[in-house]
Design a protein around this motif. Sequence first.
Motif, PDB file in Angstrom:
ATOM      1  N   PRO A 607      21.199 -27.965  70.944  1.00 24.88           N
ATOM      2  CA  PRO A 607      22.636 -27.654  71.013  1.00 24.88           C
ATOM      3  C   PRO A 607      23.489 -28.838  71.481  1.00 24.88           C
ATOM      4  CG  PRO A 607      21.333 -25.884  71.957  1.00 24.88           C
ATOM      5  CD  PRO A 607      20.382 -26.986  71.669  1.00 24.88           C
ATOM      6  N   GLU A 608      22.990 -29.592  72.488  1.00 25.75           N
ATOM      7  CA  GLU A 608      23.786 -30.704  72.994  1.00 25.75           C
ATOM      8  C   GLU A 608      23.937 -31.797  71.926  1.00 25.75           C
ATOM      9  OE1 GLU A 608      20.529 -30.271  74.424  1.00 25.75           O
ATOM     10  OE2 GLU A 608      21.265 -28.500  75.502  1.00 25.75           O
ATOM     11  N   GLN A 609      22.816 -32.067  71.207  1.00 24.49           N
ATOM     12  CA  GLN A 609      22.859 -33.094  70.164  1.00 24.49           C
ATOM     13  C   GLN A 609      23.767 -32.654  69.020  1.00 24.49           C
ATOM     14  OE1 GLN A 609      18.994 -34.347  68.764  1.00 24.49           O
ATOM     15  NE2 GLN A 609      19.846 -35.486  67.018  1.00 24.49           N
ATOM     16  N   ALA A 611      26.373 -30.629  69.214  1.00 25.45           N
ATOM     17  CA  ALA A 611      27.768 -30.703  69.640  1.00 25.45           C
ATOM     18  C   ALA A 611      28.260 -32.149  69.628  1.00 25.45           C
ATOM     19  CB  ALA A 611      27.910 -30.101  71.043  1.00 25.45           C
ATOM     20  N   ALA A 612      27.403 -33.088  70.094  1.00 28.97           N
ATOM     21  CA  ALA A 612      27.794 -34.504  70.128  1.00 28.97           C
ATOM     22  C   ALA A 612      27.991 -35.036  68.712  1.00 28.97           C
ATOM     23  CB  ALA A 612      26.729 -35.311  70.860  1.00 28.97           C
TER      24      ALA A 612
END
Length: 635
Positions: A607-609, A611-612
Amino acid sequence: MAGRINDEDVKAVRDAVPIDAVVSEYLQLRNAGGGNLKGLCPFHDEKSPSFQVSPSKGLFHCFGCQEGGDTIAFVMKIDHLSFSETVERLAAKAGITLRYEEGGYNPSHQRGERIRLVEAHKAAADFYREQLNGPEAEIGRKFLAERGFDQDAAVHFGIGYSPAGWDHLTRYLRGKGFSDRELIASGLSQDGRRGPIDRFRGRLMWPISDTSGDVVGFGARKLRDDDNGPKYLNTPETAIYKKSQVLYGIDLAKKEIAKSSRAVVVEGYTDVMACHLAGVTTAIATCGTAFGGDHIKILRRLLMDNGSARVIFTFDGDAAGQKAALRAFEDDQKFAAETYIAIAPDNMDPCDLRLAKGDGAVRDLVEPRTPLFEFALRQIVGRYDLETPAGRAAALDEAAPVVARIKNSSSQHEVAVQLAGMLGILDTQFVVKRVAQLARWARERGDRRGPAPASSRGGPRHEQVRAPAAPSGPALHLRSPAHRTERELLKLALQKPALVSPAFDAYGVDEFTAPPYAAVRQCVADAGGAETGLPEPRDYLARVLDAAPDDTVRNLVTELAVEVFHGLTIDETYAGVQLVQVRLRAVDRRIGEVQGSLARLGSHVPPEQLAAAQNEVWVLQQYAESLRNHGADAL
């Protein structure tokens, strides 16, 4: 050990000697537009000029063989000199005194060999000229006067006299600081039983100069009956004198040859003098050898091989002269110029003709009369009995292959028709077809043996030049709009840095998709950036060239630095378009890379990747939209 030349002095030499003035000593230059000049490349054979010089930038580049660089690089390449020899030579022309580091300056040890040999010849020429005024040289002055040459003529051509003693010149040059080794290497002295002695003794001396005007050798004429040597004695082959590569009088004639697109080839030193004094200032002569391929290269660079160029050979009408004319015809196809032959009445050479009938007769002699091919064919045909069928057939057998060597098909057809007339063969088409058949067979033999060398084909001469290891700029920019824009932007950064600074210096190497262009971009960065080119453009270009990792990149830099722009108006608007297009394509590529990476990972993206990555794409898309809407203002 020789000291290193001070960097500031190298810069001073580079700035002081205009590159167009130096290059013009070797070839004719014409306007190429955009402040550039063009000519036939001296480093490879070509018929259309692809060699360009940019006087404002101090650079040259050949778009055929990719040679390029500054004034120093040009002289190093064309005269086969080291860097220090070249700087010393150019410094002497500019009147600049060089400083040497790492131990100071010792002229007798630190001058390059070629420089020293040229200096020895200059000193020898001065010595010989002075000797011509002495009592011993009366026989030489008489020789000149009998041939119509007064003191002013002797001064104009630099004629001198070598004393009859064994070592007058040798002792003089020793006193000037030249070593025995240098005197032997120069050909001015030769080994004697007790050391070096003068090579030339008791003779009238003609200095022989190269195209730049440096004396590189001498022609010496026997004056006395007790001289057992040859009538003419020339300098032997040395590091600076190759008889197949020098033309007597070329230093005096080159400007007029280039201006008039005409050259007159005579047989001797006095013939050159007679022609020049009669007003035929395009006259030159070989130095003890036949007119050959290397001589043709010298003339072609001056004539530019345009359609109106003419080369007129003057030969004696005797058997030796006819043989020389036929030899010249063998090389005729290496010229794009029209070639002619001129033979004086009563077989007189230009010197005798001037004495007998005056200057006007010499000028009339060299007005083109007989095409060289026609003279050569008439010499062949004249050996046969054309009154018999067998004689005509034999003459055709020898002459037809000569005509078949003419590469231009229309010229070949026209000459074949003329040959039929010379032979008295009424069926003209029979002769034309025979010549065409021989030409076709020659081409087929060449095809079976592999591609003919470029020098024997009618196509571009630069095909024989080995391609650089890396892809070259021109091939790239013709293929891709992206590459074309990158090329234009690099040209702006090199030629007009004020139009793209400071924005250009913020562009990464990876924004240039063609590896050669990326390498040039790196050179600009290593040189301090385009913004450093604003105060002193020449210094900036020199730094970019110095930053190049190899000759391939260095040649591409010079190519881009002299190439004309595609746009009609080169201003801030034009520069802004190139900046925007290169940046926009880089942004679009990055968007595609991120989106492609996400697509390949699918649902496995953390999820973090995710979003980035989505945020990066959004930012890039906004930036791309701003570039499209606002142009260079968005950079």
